[in-house]
Design a protein around this motif. Sequence first.
Motif, short mmCIF file in Angstrom:
data_model
loop_
_atom_site.label_atom_id
_atom_site.label_comp_id
_atom_site.label_asym_id
_atom_site.label_seq_id
_atom_site.Cartn_x
_atom_site.Cartn_y
_atom_site.Cartn_z
N MET A 1 -9.27 0.19 1.60
CA MET A 1 -8.95 1.55 1.20
C MET A 1 -7.47 1.62 0.83
SD MET A 1 -9.98 4.89 1.39
CE MET A 1 -9.02 6.31 1.00
N ALA A 2 -7.18 2.36 -0.18
CA ALA A 2 -5.80 2.55 -0.60
C ALA A 2 -5.13 3.62 0.26
CB ALA A 2 -5.77 2.98 -2.06
N ALA A 3 -3.83 3.64 0.23
CA ALA A 3 -3.08 4.65 0.96
C ALA A 3 -3.44 6.03 0.43
CB ALA A 3 -1.59 4.40 0.82
N PRO A 4 -3.42 7.05 1.29
CA PRO A 4 -3.76 8.39 0.81
C PRO A 4 -2.72 8.93 -0.17
CG PRO A 4 -3.05 8.45 3.10
CD PRO A 4 -3.13 7.02 2.70
N ASN A 5 -3.15 9.84 -1.00
CA ASN A 5 -2.26 10.52 -1.94
C ASN A 5 -1.34 11.42 -1.13
OD1 ASN A 5 -1.06 12.27 -3.75
ND2 ASN A 5 -2.90 12.58 -4.97
N VAL A 6 -0.05 11.14 -1.13
CA VAL A 6 0.89 11.89 -0.30
C VAL A 6 1.19 13.29 -0.84
CG1 VAL A 6 1.93 9.88 0.79
CG2 VAL A 6 2.92 10.80 -1.33
N VAL A 7 0.66 13.63 -2.00
CA VAL A 7 0.82 14.98 -2.53
C VAL A 7 -0.26 15.90 -1.99
CG1 VAL A 7 0.83 16.36 -4.65
CG2 VAL A 7 1.95 14.14 -4.62
N ALA A 8 -1.44 15.36 -1.74
CA ALA A 8 -2.57 16.16 -1.28
C ALA A 8 -3.07 15.66 0.07
CB ALA A 8 -3.69 16.11 -2.31
N VAL A 9 -2.22 15.74 1.09
CA VAL A 9 -2.59 15.24 2.40
C VAL A 9 -3.29 16.31 3.23
CG1 VAL A 9 -0.73 13.55 2.43
CG2 VAL A 9 -0.38 15.78 3.46
N ALA A 10 -4.12 15.86 4.16
CA ALA A 10 -4.78 16.78 5.08
C ALA A 10 -3.97 16.96 6.36
CB ALA A 10 -6.17 16.26 5.42
N THR A 11 -3.35 15.89 6.83
CA THR A 11 -2.64 15.93 8.11
C THR A 11 -1.36 15.09 8.05
OG1 THR A 11 -4.77 16.08 9.24
CG2 THR A 11 -2.88 15.47 10.58
N ILE A 12 -0.29 15.62 8.61
CA ILE A 12 0.94 14.87 8.85
C ILE A 12 1.26 15.06 10.33
CG2 ILE A 12 3.39 14.59 8.35
CD1 ILE A 12 2.86 15.78 5.58
N THR A 13 1.26 13.96 11.08
CA THR A 13 1.53 14.00 12.51
C THR A 13 2.81 13.24 12.81
OG1 THR A 13 -0.86 14.01 12.91
CG2 THR A 13 0.55 13.52 14.79
N ALA A 14 3.77 13.91 13.44
CA ALA A 14 5.04 13.28 13.81
C ALA A 14 4.83 12.45 15.07
CB ALA A 14 6.09 14.34 14.05
N LYS A 15 5.36 11.23 15.06
CA LYS A 15 5.20 10.32 16.19
C LYS A 15 6.46 9.50 16.41
CE LYS A 15 0.24 9.86 16.14
NZ LYS A 15 -0.84 8.95 16.49
N THR A 16 6.59 8.96 17.63
CA THR A 16 7.67 8.05 17.96
C THR A 16 7.12 6.91 18.80
OG1 THR A 16 9.30 9.83 17.96
CG2 THR A 16 9.93 7.82 19.11
N ASN A 17 7.45 5.69 18.43
CA ASN A 17 7.14 4.50 19.23
C ASN A 17 8.45 3.96 19.78
OD1 ASN A 17 4.46 4.59 18.57
ND2 ASN A 17 4.41 2.63 17.52
N PHE A 18 8.39 3.37 20.96
CA PHE A 18 9.55 2.67 21.50
C PHE A 18 9.07 1.47 22.28
CE2 PHE A 18 8.39 6.10 24.32
CZ PHE A 18 8.31 5.49 25.57
N ILE A 19 9.88 0.44 22.26
CA ILE A 19 9.52 -0.79 22.94
C ILE A 19 10.78 -1.50 23.42
CG2 ILE A 19 9.46 -2.13 20.81
CD1 ILE A 19 7.05 -3.64 22.10
#
Length: 128
Positions: A1-19
């Motif tokens: 599957m290709a990356a989603p079209n960033v102009v017509a997105v359904a969801t944007i979720t802010a996240k943070t990873n740390f290690i």
Amino acid sequence: MAAPNVVAVATITAKTNFISLANTNATEVISNAASSNKVMKINTIFVANDDGSNSATIDLIMHNDAGGPTASPSKSIEIAKTVSIPPGATAVILDKNSALYLEEDHSIYATASAANDLNVFCSYEEIS
């Protein structure tokens, strides 16, 4: 599957990873699984050295296949190479002005020159 079209997105979720880099092996910081139907917009990567007396270096590697950079190094490219982090300091490796997109079946790994000295923080948006 290709990356989603960033102009017509359904969801944007802010996240943070740390290690915390407990050894000197390539360690996964963030991964976008194959067929996730998502793209990760990497906004910031910070590296902090919590050793009070010794500098340490870090390499950050983007990898475009399952298994990581050790399994198939020809599918990797360095984002940052041998960046020295002074004792007790934090370095900005990537900020919002130079954000990058992590497509499906891509990941970012970190390799430290010393075990238990460096912590990596990655702030990103999961877009689907």
